[in-house]
Motif scaffolding. Structure first.
Motif, short mmCIF file in Angstrom:
data_model
loop_
_atom_site.label_atom_id
_atom_site.label_comp_id
_atom_site.label_asym_id
_atom_site.label_seq_id
_atom_site.Cartn_x
_atom_site.Cartn_y
_atom_site.Cartn_z
N GLU A 133 0.83 -1.21 0.00
CA GLU A 133 0.00 0.00 0.00
C GLU A 133 0.86 1.26 0.00
OE1 GLU A 133 -0.28 -2.44 2.15
OE2 GLU A 133 -2.37 -3.11 2.35
N GLY A 134 1.78 1.34 0.96
CA GLY A 134 2.62 2.53 1.05
C GLY A 134 3.62 2.61 -0.09
N THR A 135 4.26 1.49 -0.41
CA THR A 135 5.26 1.48 -1.46
C THR A 135 4.63 1.79 -2.82
OG1 THR A 135 6.43 -0.22 -0.19
CG2 THR A 135 7.18 0.18 -2.44
N GLY A 136 3.44 1.25 -3.06
CA GLY A 136 2.74 1.53 -4.30
C GLY A 136 2.37 3.00 -4.44
N ALA A 137 1.94 3.61 -3.33
CA ALA A 137 1.61 5.03 -3.37
C ALA A 137 2.84 5.87 -3.67
CB ALA A 137 0.99 5.46 -2.03
N ALA A 138 3.98 5.50 -3.08
CA ALA A 138 5.22 6.23 -3.33
C ALA A 138 5.65 6.08 -4.79
CB ALA A 138 6.32 5.72 -2.40
N LEU A 139 5.57 4.87 -5.33
CA LEU A 139 5.97 4.64 -6.71
C LEU A 139 5.06 5.40 -7.68
CD1 LEU A 139 7.86 3.16 -8.66
CD2 LEU A 139 6.24 1.26 -8.65
N ALA A 140 3.76 5.44 -7.39
CA ALA A 140 2.81 6.17 -8.24
C ALA A 140 3.14 7.67 -8.25
CB ALA A 140 1.38 5.95 -7.76
N THR A 141 3.54 8.19 -7.10
CA THR A 141 3.90 9.61 -7.03
C THR A 141 5.18 9.89 -7.81
OG1 THR A 141 2.94 9.65 -4.80
CG2 THR A 141 4.24 11.55 -5.45
N VAL A 142 6.16 9.00 -7.68
CA VAL A 142 7.41 9.14 -8.45
C VAL A 142 7.12 9.10 -9.95
CG1 VAL A 142 9.62 8.05 -9.02
CG2 VAL A 142 8.90 8.23 -6.64
N ALA A 143 6.26 8.17 -10.36
CA ALA A 143 5.92 8.04 -11.79
C ALA A 143 5.26 9.31 -12.32
CB ALA A 143 4.99 6.84 -11.98
N THR A 144 4.34 9.87 -11.54
CA THR A 144 3.65 11.10 -11.97
C THR A 144 4.62 12.27 -12.05
OG1 THR A 144 1.61 10.32 -10.93
CG2 THR A 144 1.75 12.67 -11.46
N LEU A 145 5.46 12.43 -11.02
CA LEU A 145 6.42 13.54 -11.00
C LEU A 145 7.41 13.42 -12.16
CD1 LEU A 145 7.20 13.79 -7.17
CD2 LEU A 145 6.01 15.49 -8.57
N ALA A 146 7.91 12.22 -12.39
CA ALA A 146 8.89 12.01 -13.47
C ALA A 146 8.29 12.30 -14.83
CB ALA A 146 9.44 10.59 -13.40
N THR A 147 7.06 11.86 -15.03
CA THR A 147 6.40 12.07 -16.33
C THR A 147 6.11 13.55 -16.57
OG1 THR A 147 5.39 9.88 -16.21
CG2 THR A 147 4.45 11.43 -17.78
N LEU A 148 5.57 14.23 -15.56
CA LEU A 148 5.25 15.65 -15.72
C LEU A 148 6.50 16.49 -15.94
CD1 LEU A 148 2.53 16.20 -12.94
CD2 LEU A 148 2.18 16.12 -15.41
#
Length: 365
Positions: A133-148
């Motif tokens: 749960e926590g690790t997935g939320a962190a990875l999703a945030t990294v993915a969004t930041l990197a893409t933007l």
């Protein structure tokens, strides 16, 4: 014997950060001969180890996930200062330094550190366990930041080249700050339990030890950690001309300088993450890795956006096709690693191979 050993550790970890800052003051802005570069490199390594020690003292006092957050944010803030300083000194050749360093940080943390920790955890404990749960939320945030921040500039058309227009850069900077702030609030307040290490049976470990260091000891470590990190980043800047000349002499691309800087700056987190994994606290290691990637993007992009007001030359943020493929593969593999909440040697090996591929393509694009 153990008491004496602890006393020696306390002495050198207190002395080295002070020595690093003194050496930084003596060498700042000067051309360094080879012997001084060797001395600076030695003190730099000692400051890295001292930073890890004091970060662990603070983490033991404040508990998770605050401990990993302290180290990630502290390192990233000084990393941002280093990037802006080098961009101010480097002219047009530094137009891609922020992009290269941030992308290197993402690849080092999401593949290098995570892969190494999963490998060590699987070797020592057969299976590395963590909270999806926590690790997935962190990875999703990294993915969004990197893409933007790193992918979209390649495709926007308001400005020629892989650059943002002023309005787009402002939006990316604000979005980065909002997402990072939202994640920190989630990690430390609303869903802190998702980011705590767990036992083999899935039980949350809310505290490592009831007898942690005193408040006075923790405050001293905060000060020494700040000195150590200032020494690490400042001395890294001092040896950067040597790094740049070495990269140029070897015929490698200038982007390799950003990779080396990121490797140096992220060394404290790497050591701290591996130590946590050896104690079967894989979640702490993942907090460090993904938190560092997130902080690197979420704090660097706003900082360079502000700095671009007075810095001359372009600010190139968009990745090339090769790096976009590596980023996409990293995020896909990371998602498949995180979802089960358990990882074996295979997952660790896959991430390390991706990291090796990144290094190979950085040296020979």
């Amino acid at each position: 014997m153990i008491t004496r050993l602890r006393g020696l550790v306390a002495q050198w970890t207190a002395a080295v950060p002070v020595l690093a800052v003194v050496l930084l003051a003596l060498t700042w802005g000067r051309d360094l001969p080879g012997a001084v570069v060797a001395l600076v490199t030695l003190v730099l390594a000692g400051a890295v180890l001292a930073a890890v020690h004091h970060a662990e003292v603070i983490a033991h006092r404040v508990g998770e996930p605050f401990g990993s957050l302290v180290l990630a944010v502290a390192v990233t803030i000084i990393e941002v200062a280093l990037i802006v300083t080098l961009m101010a000194d480097g002219g047009d050749k530094s137009s891609t330094l922020a992009r290269d360093t941030v992308f290197a940080a993402v690849m080092i943390t999401c593949n290098g550190i995570i892969g190494l920790c999963l490998l060590v955890g699987a070797l020592r404990h057969r299976v590395a366990v963590f909270q999806s749960e926590g690790t997935g939320a962190a990875l999703a945030t990294v993915a969004t930041l990197a893409t933007l921040s790193l992918v979209l500039p390649t495709f926007t058309t308001s400005k020629q080249g892989p650059e943002f227009s002023t309005a787009q850069l402002t939006f990316a900077a604000l979005a980065s700050l909002v997402l990072y702030g939202l994640f920190v609030a989630t990690q430390t307040v609303r869903h802190r339990e998702y980011f705590l290490p767990i036992t083999r049976k899935g039980e949350v470990i809310d505290s490592e030890d009831a007898t942690g260091p005193s408040t006075r000891t923790a405050l001293i470590s905060v000060g020494l950690l700040a000195l150590a990190l200032i020494g690490v980043v400042g001395l890294a800047k001092g040896v950067s001309p040597t790094i740049e000349s070495g990269v140029q002499s070897a015929g490698m691309p200038h982007s390799v300088v950003g990779v080396i800087i990121a490797l140096l700056v992220l060394l404290p987190e790497t050591i701290a993450a591996v130590r946590a994994t050896r104690r079967d606290r894989v979640q702490t290691s993942l907090n460090l890795a993904l938190g560092s990637a997130m902080a690197s993007i979420g704090l660097t992009i706003p900082a360079v956006a502000v700095a671009s007001v007075w810095l001359s030359g372009p600010l190139v943020l968009g990745l090339g096709p090769t790096h976009m493929v590596l980023l996409a593969l990293t995020l896909i593999v990371g998602t498949l690693t995180v979802v089960p909440g358990r990882a074996t040697l295979l997952q660790g090996g896959v991430h390390l191979v991706l990291f090796a591929a990144y290094l190979e393509l950085a040296v020979t694009p």
